[in-house]
Design an enzyme around this catalytic site. Structure first.
Site, mmCIF file in Angstrom:
data_model
loop_
_atom_site.group_PDB
_atom_site.id
_atom_site.type_symbol
_atom_site.label_atom_id
_atom_site.label_comp_id
_atom_site.label_asym_id
_atom_site.label_seq_id
_atom_site.Cartn_x
_atom_site.Cartn_y
_atom_site.Cartn_z
ATOM 1 N N CYS A 26 0.836 -1.196 0.000
ATOM 2 C CA CYS A 26 0.000 0.000 0.000
ATOM 3 C C CYS A 26 0.881 1.260 0.000
ATOM 4 C CB CYS A 26 -0.930 0.114 1.191
ATOM 5 S SG CYS A 26 -2.052 -1.257 1.349
ATOM 6 N N ARG A 52 3.764 -0.154 -5.119
ATOM 7 C CA ARG A 52 3.562 -0.673 -3.762
ATOM 8 C C ARG A 52 2.252 -1.448 -3.620
ATOM 9 N NH1 ARG A 52 6.602 1.698 0.119
ATOM 10 N NH2 ARG A 52 5.031 1.122 1.635
ATOM 11 N N TRP A 99 -2.865 -2.618 -1.603
ATOM 12 C CA TRP A 99 -2.526 -4.020 -1.821
ATOM 13 C C TRP A 99 -3.242 -4.754 -0.689
ATOM 14 C CZ3 TRP A 99 -0.073 -6.657 -5.577
ATOM 15 C CH2 TRP A 99 0.333 -7.969 -5.302
ATOM 16 N N ASN A 125 -1.310 2.504 5.744
ATOM 17 C CA ASN A 125 -0.499 1.399 5.244
ATOM 18 C C ASN A 125 -0.011 0.618 6.453
ATOM 19 O OD1 ASN A 125 1.407 -0.304 4.064
ATOM 20 N ND2 ASN A 125 2.994 1.267 4.109
ATOM 21 N N GLY A 126 -0.314 -0.685 6.477
ATOM 22 C CA GLY A 126 0.126 -1.513 7.597
ATOM 23 C C GLY A 126 -0.946 -2.518 7.956
ATOM 24 N N GLU A 505 15.717 -24.690 -3.792
ATOM 25 C CA GLU A 505 15.432 -23.271 -4.033
ATOM 26 C C GLU A 505 16.721 -22.518 -4.402
ATOM 27 O OE1 GLU A 505 12.987 -21.706 -4.767
ATOM 28 O OE2 GLU A 505 13.373 -19.613 -4.316
ATOM 29 N N LYS A 509 17.256 -20.483 -7.998
ATOM 30 C CA LYS A 509 17.640 -19.070 -8.086
ATOM 31 C C LYS A 509 18.874 -18.912 -8.972
ATOM 32 C CE LYS A 509 14.719 -17.633 -6.990
ATOM 33 N NZ LYS A 509 13.548 -18.175 -6.416
ATOM 34 N N GLU A 512 18.042 -19.663 -12.712
ATOM 35 C CA GLU A 512 17.135 -18.773 -13.445
ATOM 36 C C GLU A 512 17.697 -17.379 -13.675
ATOM 37 O OE1 GLU A 512 13.331 -17.745 -11.715
ATOM 38 O OE2 GLU A 512 14.136 -17.879 -9.698
ATOM 39 N N HIS A 528 23.692 -42.724 -5.456
ATOM 40 C CA HIS A 528 22.813 -43.483 -6.360
ATOM 41 C C HIS A 528 22.917 -42.980 -7.795
ATOM 42 C CE1 HIS A 528 21.248 -45.583 -2.928
ATOM 43 N NE2 HIS A 528 21.033 -44.426 -2.330
ATOM 44 N N LYS A 628 6.886 -13.056 -14.696
ATOM 45 C CA LYS A 628 6.595 -13.113 -13.254
ATOM 46 C C LYS A 628 5.420 -14.041 -12.967
ATOM 47 C CE LYS A 628 7.149 -11.963 -8.997
ATOM 48 N NZ LYS A 628 8.276 -12.629 -8.352
HETATM 49 C C1 F6R Z 1 11.126 -18.608 -9.294
HETATM 50 C C2 F6R Z 1 9.759 -18.183 -9.513
HETATM 51 C C3 F6R Z 1 8.803 -19.176 -10.062
HETATM 52 C C4 F6R Z 1 7.462 -19.086 -9.328
HETATM 53 C C5 F6R Z 1 6.437 -19.997 -9.994
HETATM 54 C C6 F6R Z 1 5.131 -20.032 -9.243
HETATM 55 O O1 F6R Z 1 11.919 -17.581 -8.776
HETATM 56 O O2 F6R Z 1 9.403 -17.067 -9.265
HETATM 57 O O3 F6R Z 1 9.301 -20.455 -9.990
HETATM 58 O O4 F6R Z 1 7.658 -19.444 -7.997
HETATM 59 O O5 F6R Z 1 6.210 -19.578 -11.309
HETATM 60 O O6 F6R Z 1 4.559 -18.775 -9.175
HETATM 61 P P1 F6R Z 1 3.364 -18.491 -8.175
HETATM 62 O O7 F6R Z 1 3.878 -18.631 -6.789
HETATM 63 O O8 F6R Z 1 2.907 -17.114 -8.515
HETATM 64 O O9 F6R Z 1 2.315 -19.517 -8.467
#
Ligand code: F6R
Length: 633
Positions: A26, A52, A99, A125-126, A505, A509, A512, A528, A628
């Site tokens: 927000c 935001r 948000w 905001n909060g 994870e 990172k 990607e 294995h 995204k």
């Molecule tokens: C990796 C990444 C993706 C998302 C995936 C799921 O850094 O961002 O692997 O985690 O596309 O996205 P959501 O959580 O939006 O379903």
């Protein structure tokens, strides 16, 4: 208290590159001009705060003793098209871009919120933790509420203060109200009774003032103010501010003592301002994780309760997600097992229909985890499970997303918009929510002792501090590691137990955003097959918290080392044995329970991926071929 005096005795200093630590969620803005119309200025400032939050927007102004309000759900441009946000009279006003965390993104939940008499308007905001209790109390006193937000209680608390004492000044009434609040807030309040003032207050949510010839401003963040003025004042936690068009006064909420503060001159470009001085959103988002985690500790209890009731009743529980969210599910399966003694099945969403589509049934529960709430694979899995009458629970960052619409119960991870394509704060926030859910379920099922529960809850409360400590003490070391290993062609990420999720994870990172091939698997699997890939100098990153897996992982380190791997470990402070076998190590604080360890242990891996991308000259915010939100199957 009735004797508010205004002062502007601040020293002008030049500051280069200040960084504001907080989480985006927000945006608020306030404007009070000597002459002219506030609404178009508020509208433009909200546009600059849209990063935001962007699910609803609203403005309130005062003109000739009357309050004017325009608000609606939708992005700012959409709402402006419908309502013309510039066309509001008055030289004083406040605005908000939202948000959602409490209440869906609907018109009635959009800010500003008003009291029963429609004289006081507030933007916030909060998250107000004790709002349900205050709301009930105020309803019993006859107040009626228009929204489902936590914010609206503040407007009514201010009104109530005036009811008790009509001679109060607005600032006094706001002071009485904020003293009742638990949680985080940055607020801006206007009232038709004192149409020449904006009163603001802050606790844990960001707030700054902008000073210009034409008037004074308040805002969540620098980008809102930057094109208007570069002279800003930071407001700190526990402070209350009164603004007129010419002057401002800051007081401490606790004892009303006057605060004097230096004016800062901001020399950021608009782009730098949106990133709060960081070179990339990803780094900004990594660094704001402690604040996001604090937000996750303010979840509404009854949603956790409801979800844990559904989980408890189910014959089988699937944790369904993609990518990073899937890794959070994998970690959660260890949490549910260790804390609540419940077997859960983490499933990659795109596999769900093939793997479980025929067997999922009315006794199954699907807990779908999706930051965006829109990922096509996750939604498809959920829809398939719905068709077979399974119970759907959702964990998402976006209230109003498809996932929230098709879930029986959903809960919000409350981490604010994530702009970097690589999920970072998303992962740790999801883990915190899932840990709380597992604890709630543990309580319901009576599987672990109260002492153990209290211990883990207390540790969870401290996790934001731990995360900040890791960033503050290890970031530079990680940056140098990235420089050292910049040219490595292959990495291994290995963990055991819950650290397997951390390893996956870390690998995702790195791959990607730095485009480095990497493998991750439970360390016990090395022998294995995958160990045949090891040759001299291949870096193997081991995640080694001091938990029950430590002895076994030490064995895996030795296996790899014997075959020439370069060993990098994430290790608990003081674990000299593991350190002695490592070529490089990153130290993490002692005393983190195993079920919470992925939260701090993933931080160095996020930073490593980030600095590897930077070292290689890639833009970590925009990895190639990725979006995204993946809305195609
Ligand atoms: C990796 C990444 C993706 C998302 C995936 C799921 O850094 O961002 O692997 O985690 O596309 O996205 P959501 O959580 O939006 O379903």
């Amino acid at each position: 208290m009735n004797n508010w005096k205004f002062c502007l005795k601040n020293v002008l200093t030049e500051i280069r590159g200040i960084k504001v630590k907080e989480n985006s969620m927000c945006g608020i803005f306030g404007c009070i001009l000597k002459t002219g119309t506030a609404a178009p200025i508020i509208h433009q400032a909200l546009k600059r705060l849209e990063y935001r939050g962007y699910d609803s927007v609203g403005e309130a102004t005062i003109h000739e003793g009357k309050l004017f309000i325009k608000k609606d759900s939708g992005k700012i441009d959409e709402v402006h098209k419908l309502h013309n946000l510039d066309d509001m009279p008055g030289s004083i006003g406040i605005g908000h871009t939202r948000w959602a965390t409490h209440g869906a993104p609907l018109k009635e939940n959009a800010h500003p919120h008003v009291d029963c008499g429609g004289q006081i308007a507030i933007v916030h905001n909060g998250v107000i933790e004790n709002f349900s209790q205050i709301k009930l109390e105020l309803e019993n006193k006859g107040h009626t509420f228009q929204s489902k937000t936590d914010t609206e209680v503040i407007a009514h608390l201010i009104e109530e203060a005036f009811k008790k004492n009509s001679s109060l000044r607005l600032a006094d009434a706001v002071l009485e109200a904020v003293k009742r609040l638990e949680g985080s807030y940055a607020i801006a309040v206007i009232s038709t009774n004192e149409p020449d003032k904006i009163v603001c207050a802050r606790n844990e949510s960001p707030l700054i003032l902008g000073l210009a010839e034409e008037g004074l401003y308040c805002a969540s963040d620098i980008p809102a103010i930057l094109p208007i003025t570069r002279r800003i004042i930071n407001v700190d936690d526990g402070e209350l501010v009164i603004l007129t068009a010419e002057e401002f006064e800051i007081r401490k909420i606790a004892d009303l003592s006057i605060v004097t503060r230096e004016i800062k001159i901001i020399d950021w470009t608009p782009e730098m301002a949106v990133k709060q001085g960081y070179p990339h959103f990803m780094l900004k988002e990594i660094r704001e994780q402690a604040a996001c985690l604090r937000n996750t500790l303010r979840l509404q209890e009854h949603y956790l309760d409801l979800m844990s009731t559904f989980l408890d009743r189910s014959k089988e529980v699937f944790l369904v997600a993609c990518g990073t969210s899937y890794h959070a599910c994998l970690a959660a399966s260890y949490m549910f097992s260790k804390l609540a003694y419940l077997a859960t099945y983490p499933v990659i969403a795109s596999e769900f229909v093939e793997q479980h589509g025929k067997s999922v049934n009315i006794d199954s529960t699907v807990l779908a985890v999706s930051q965006s709430g829109e990922t096509a694979d996750t939604i498809a899995a959920v829809n398939a499970a719905r068709l077979r009458a399974a119970t759907i629970l959702g964990l998402t960052n976006v209230i109003g997303s498809t996932l929230t619409r098709i879930s029986r119960v959903y809960i919000c991870q409350q981490s604010g918009p994530e702009i970097g394509v690589a999920a970072t704060k998303t992962f740790t926030s999801q883990l915190s929510v899932l840990a709380q859910l597992a604890l709630r379920l543990a309580k319901k099922r009576g599987k672990i002792s109260q002492d153990e529960m209290d211990y883990i809850e207390a540790k969870l409360k401290k996790i934001p501090e731990v995360v900040d400590l890791v960033i503050n003490t290890q970031e530079e070391k990680v940056r140098l590691l990235a420089r050292k290993y910049r040219d490595a062609k292959l990495f291994f990420f290995l963990g055991r137990g819950i650290s397997t999720a951390t390893a996956y994870e870390g690998r995702l990172k790195l791959m990607e955003i730095a485009y480095v091939p990497a493998l991750a698997f439970p360390a016990g699997e090395s022998k294995h097959g995958p160990i045949s890939l090891i040759e001299k100098g291949v870096p193997a990153i081991f995640i080694c918290p001091k938990d029950d897996t430590r002895k076994a992982i030490l064995g895996n380190i030795m296996e790899m080392k014997a075959r020439g791997a370069t060993i990098i470990t994430l290790v608990e402070e003081g674990d000299n044995e593991i350190k002695s076998f490592a070529d490089d190590y990153i130290e993490l604080p002692k005393g983190i329970p195993d079920v919470l360890s992925p939260i701090p242990y993933v931080i160095p891996l996020q930073l490593f991926a980030y600095y590897m991308a930077v070292e290689k000259g890639y833009d970590p915010d925009k990895p190639r071929n990725l979006a995204k939100s993946v809305t195609v199957q």
